[in-house]
Design a protein around this motif. Structure first.
Motif, mmCIF file in Angstrom:
data_model
loop_
_atom_site.group_PDB
_atom_site.id
_atom_site.type_symbol
_atom_site.label_atom_id
_atom_site.label_comp_id
_atom_site.label_asym_id
_atom_site.label_seq_id
_atom_site.Cartn_x
_atom_site.Cartn_y
_atom_site.Cartn_z
ATOM 1 N N ILE A 27 0.867 -1.173 0.000
ATOM 2 C CA ILE A 27 0.000 0.000 0.000
ATOM 3 C C ILE A 27 0.907 1.227 0.000
ATOM 4 O O ILE A 27 1.797 1.351 0.838
ATOM 5 C CB ILE A 27 -0.932 0.012 1.233
ATOM 6 N N GLN A 28 0.711 2.104 -0.963
ATOM 7 C CA GLN A 28 1.492 3.346 -1.033
ATOM 8 C C GLN A 28 0.545 4.514 -0.773
ATOM 9 O O GLN A 28 -0.507 4.612 -1.399
ATOM 10 C CB GLN A 28 2.148 3.493 -2.411
ATOM 11 N N VAL A 29 0.918 5.377 0.167
ATOM 12 C CA VAL A 29 0.021 6.482 0.549
ATOM 13 C C VAL A 29 0.761 7.814 0.587
ATOM 14 O O VAL A 29 1.960 7.866 0.854
ATOM 15 C CB VAL A 29 -0.623 6.226 1.939
ATOM 16 N N ASP A 30 0.024 8.890 0.323
ATOM 17 C CA ASP A 30 0.555 10.244 0.485
ATOM 18 C C ASP A 30 0.706 10.568 1.965
ATOM 19 O O ASP A 30 0.136 9.891 2.828
ATOM 20 C CB ASP A 30 -0.402 11.268 -0.153
ATOM 21 N N LEU A 31 1.420 11.633 2.236
ATOM 22 C CA LEU A 31 1.632 12.045 3.629
ATOM 23 C C LEU A 31 0.470 12.882 4.171
ATOM 24 O O LEU A 31 0.273 12.959 5.377
ATOM 25 C CB LEU A 31 2.925 12.853 3.751
ATOM 26 N N ASP A 32 -0.285 13.531 3.296
ATOM 27 C CA ASP A 32 -1.336 14.458 3.760
ATOM 28 C C ASP A 32 -2.670 13.739 3.984
ATOM 29 O O ASP A 32 -3.720 14.176 3.532
ATOM 30 C CB ASP A 32 -1.505 15.624 2.773
ATOM 31 N N LEU A 33 -2.573 12.597 4.720
ATOM 32 C CA LEU A 33 -3.765 11.793 4.987
ATOM 33 C C LEU A 33 -4.066 11.756 6.476
ATOM 34 O O LEU A 33 -3.170 11.896 7.309
ATOM 35 C CB LEU A 33 -3.565 10.348 4.508
ATOM 36 N N LYS A 34 -5.344 11.549 6.791
ATOM 37 C CA LYS A 34 -5.750 11.330 8.180
ATOM 38 C C LYS A 34 -6.617 10.081 8.231
ATOM 39 O O LYS A 34 -7.617 9.980 7.514
ATOM 40 C CB LYS A 34 -6.537 12.538 8.697
ATOM 41 N N TYR A 35 -6.209 9.128 9.053
ATOM 42 C CA TYR A 35 -6.887 7.830 9.105
ATOM 43 C C TYR A 35 -7.984 7.833 10.159
ATOM 44 O O TYR A 35 -7.740 8.186 11.309
ATOM 45 C CB TYR A 35 -5.870 6.724 9.415
ATOM 46 N N LYS A 36 -9.189 7.401 9.753
ATOM 47 C CA LYS A 36 -10.306 7.306 10.689
ATOM 48 C C LYS A 36 -10.602 5.838 10.997
ATOM 49 O O LYS A 36 -11.565 5.521 11.678
ATOM 50 C CB LYS A 36 -11.558 7.955 10.081
ATOM 51 N N LEU A 94 -10.112 16.513 -0.291
ATOM 52 C CA LEU A 94 -10.757 17.729 0.217
ATOM 53 C C LEU A 94 -10.477 18.968 -0.627
ATOM 54 O O LEU A 94 -11.115 19.995 -0.456
ATOM 55 C CB LEU A 94 -10.306 17.973 1.667
ATOM 56 N N CYS A 95 -9.518 18.876 -1.532
ATOM 57 C CA CYS A 95 -9.148 20.026 -2.360
ATOM 58 C C CYS A 95 -10.335 20.472 -3.222
ATOM 59 O O CYS A 95 -11.014 19.644 -3.827
ATOM 60 C CB CYS A 95 -7.970 19.670 -3.266
ATOM 61 N N THR A 96 -10.571 21.801 -3.263
ATOM 62 C CA THR A 96 -11.682 22.332 -4.075
ATOM 63 C C THR A 96 -11.185 23.345 -5.109
ATOM 64 O O THR A 96 -11.938 24.202 -5.566
ATOM 65 C CB THR A 96 -12.750 22.998 -3.181
ATOM 66 N N TRP A 97 -9.918 23.251 -5.479
ATOM 67 C CA TRP A 97 -9.303 24.235 -6.374
ATOM 68 C C TRP A 97 -10.105 24.448 -7.657
ATOM 69 O O TRP A 97 -10.339 25.571 -8.097
ATOM 70 C CB TRP A 97 -7.876 23.779 -6.725
ATOM 71 N N TRP A 98 -10.571 23.357 -8.245
ATOM 72 C CA TRP A 98 -11.249 23.461 -9.544
ATOM 73 C C TRP A 98 -12.647 24.050 -9.446
ATOM 74 O O TRP A 98 -13.236 24.444 -10.446
ATOM 75 C CB TRP A 98 -11.280 22.100 -10.243
ATOM 76 N N ARG A 99 -13.185 24.119 -8.225
ATOM 77 C CA ARG A 99 -14.501 24.753 -8.043
ATOM 78 C C ARG A 99 -14.420 26.234 -8.420
ATOM 79 O O ARG A 99 -15.336 26.785 -9.020
ATOM 80 C CB ARG A 99 -14.965 24.607 -6.589
ATOM 81 N N VAL A 138 -16.366 8.372 6.127
ATOM 82 C CA VAL A 138 -15.000 8.505 5.619
ATOM 83 C C VAL A 138 -14.024 7.673 6.445
ATOM 84 O O VAL A 138 -14.023 7.717 7.674
ATOM 85 C CB VAL A 138 -14.566 9.989 5.608
ATOM 86 N N LYS A 139 -13.178 6.899 5.743
ATOM 87 C CA LYS A 139 -12.170 6.078 6.409
ATOM 88 C C LYS A 139 -10.798 6.758 6.357
ATOM 89 O O LYS A 139 -10.005 6.633 7.283
ATOM 90 C CB LYS A 139 -12.109 4.691 5.766
ATOM 91 N N ILE A 140 -10.525 7.454 5.241
ATOM 92 C CA ILE A 140 -9.281 8.219 5.115
ATOM 93 C C ILE A 140 -9.588 9.579 4.493
ATOM 94 O O ILE A 140 -10.169 9.648 3.405
ATOM 95 C CB ILE A 140 -8.236 7.490 4.236
ATOM 96 N N TYR A 141 -9.194 10.642 5.196
ATOM 97 C CA TYR A 141 -9.258 11.992 4.627
ATOM 98 C C TYR A 141 -7.943 12.305 3.926
ATOM 99 O O TYR A 141 -6.869 11.957 4.421
ATOM 100 C CB TYR A 141 -9.481 13.036 5.724
ATOM 101 N N HIS A 142 -8.045 12.996 2.808
ATOM 102 C CA HIS A 142 -6.860 13.391 2.035
ATOM 103 C C HIS A 142 -6.879 14.913 1.868
ATOM 104 O O HIS A 142 -7.661 15.447 1.094
ATOM 105 C CB HIS A 142 -6.904 12.675 0.673
ATOM 106 N N GLY A 143 -6.004 15.583 2.619
ATOM 107 C CA GLY A 143 -5.962 17.046 2.588
ATOM 108 C C GLY A 143 -5.133 17.564 1.431
ATOM 109 O O GLY A 143 -4.186 18.334 1.636
ATOM 110 N N ASN A 144 -5.493 17.164 0.210
ATOM 111 C CA ASN A 144 -4.673 17.571 -0.933
ATOM 112 C C ASN A 144 -4.780 19.067 -1.213
ATOM 113 O O ASN A 144 -5.720 19.720 -0.785
ATOM 114 C CB ASN A 144 -4.979 16.714 -2.179
ATOM 115 N N CYS A 145 -3.812 19.593 -1.921
ATOM 116 C CA CYS A 145 -3.579 21.031 -2.162
ATOM 117 C C CYS A 145 -3.639 21.826 -0.855
ATOM 118 O O CYS A 145 -4.233 22.903 -0.782
ATOM 119 C CB CYS A 145 -4.460 21.604 -3.292
#
Length: 227
Positions: A57-66, A190-195, A213-220
């Motif tokens: 399993i490869q994951v980004d660092l900007d994650l929060k596990y629930k 969670l990124c909303t840049w394109w909005r 939600v099991k994993i949050y991803h705080g991208n951008c």
């Protein structure tokens, strides 16, 4: 439990010859930087890790596990025959944007369209790599060849800057059967840049995600909600 630390320079040395050809299509900036190879690690992980490692399993660092990450490993059991990678959909219309030319030439296409019926592309923040399946898949390994990468980027008029994510997205348009689509709750971006950049009218069709939600991803750099 055993922790093994890998040397980034050593990995890059092995990676570069395998992914060099795709870097020019999916890297930020111009030119192919040797150091950028690491953004393509997942693509060739099966060629770099020892044979006895069968799943990663490869994951980004900007994650929060629930939830317990161990539950994510159970998802490997859901891979259909022929699938080599588990990955969640991209939750912004970024690929609606990237594939604009292909979409204009193919008005009926599902490429870049929102879920559930469209192909919005993938987000590589949470990746299940079935290394054994990746090693055995003739199709997947053919797709790593420079001529195949070139062929697909030309077909889709594709130019990206998101590394492995762009490669998986483009390949997924052509060969969706190689991917097991993870539920959005495993990579709740969670990124909303394109909005705010021209896609507010369709944004929510990509961004919605039902379920706990099991994993949050705080991208951008998006803040992740506190418990």
């Amino acid at each position: 439990s055993q922790v093994i630390v890998h040397d980034v320079n050593e990995l890059t040395e092995k990676l570069f010859p395998i992914v060099e050809a795709m870097q020019k299509h999916f890297s930020a900036g111009s030119g192919t930087y040797y150091s950028d190879s690491i953004f393509f690690l997942s693509v060739a992980m099966h060629r770099i890790m020892p044979k006895e490692i069968t799943q990663i399993i490869q994951v980004d660092l900007d994650l929060k596990y629930k939830t317990n990450i161990r539950d994510l490993f159970d998802e490997f059991d859901n891979f259909p025959e022929g699938a080599v990678i588990g990955i969640a959909r991209e939750m912004q219309p970024v690929y609606r944007h990237t594939f604009w030319q292909y979409r204009r030439e193919n008005p009926q296409t599902k490429v870049g369209e929102p879920p559930p019926d469209g192909l919005p592309g993938f987000n590589s923040g949470v990746l299940l790599l079935n290394l054994e399946a990746m090693r055995q898949s003739k199709l997947y390994n053919q797709l790593l060849e420079p001529t195949m990468v070139q062929k697909l980027t030309e077909k889709y008029h594709f130019k990206g800057h998101l590394g492995d994510q762009d490669f998986f997205t483009m390949v997924g348009m052509e060969h969706p059967e190689l991917f097991y689509v993870l539920d959005c709750t495993w990579n709740r971006q969670l990124c909303t840049w394109w909005r705010d950049h021209g896609y507010s009218d369709v944004f929510d069709q990509y961004f919605q995600c039902e379920g706990e939600v099991k994993i949050y991803h705080g991208n951008c750099n998006t803040p992740i909600p506190e418990d």
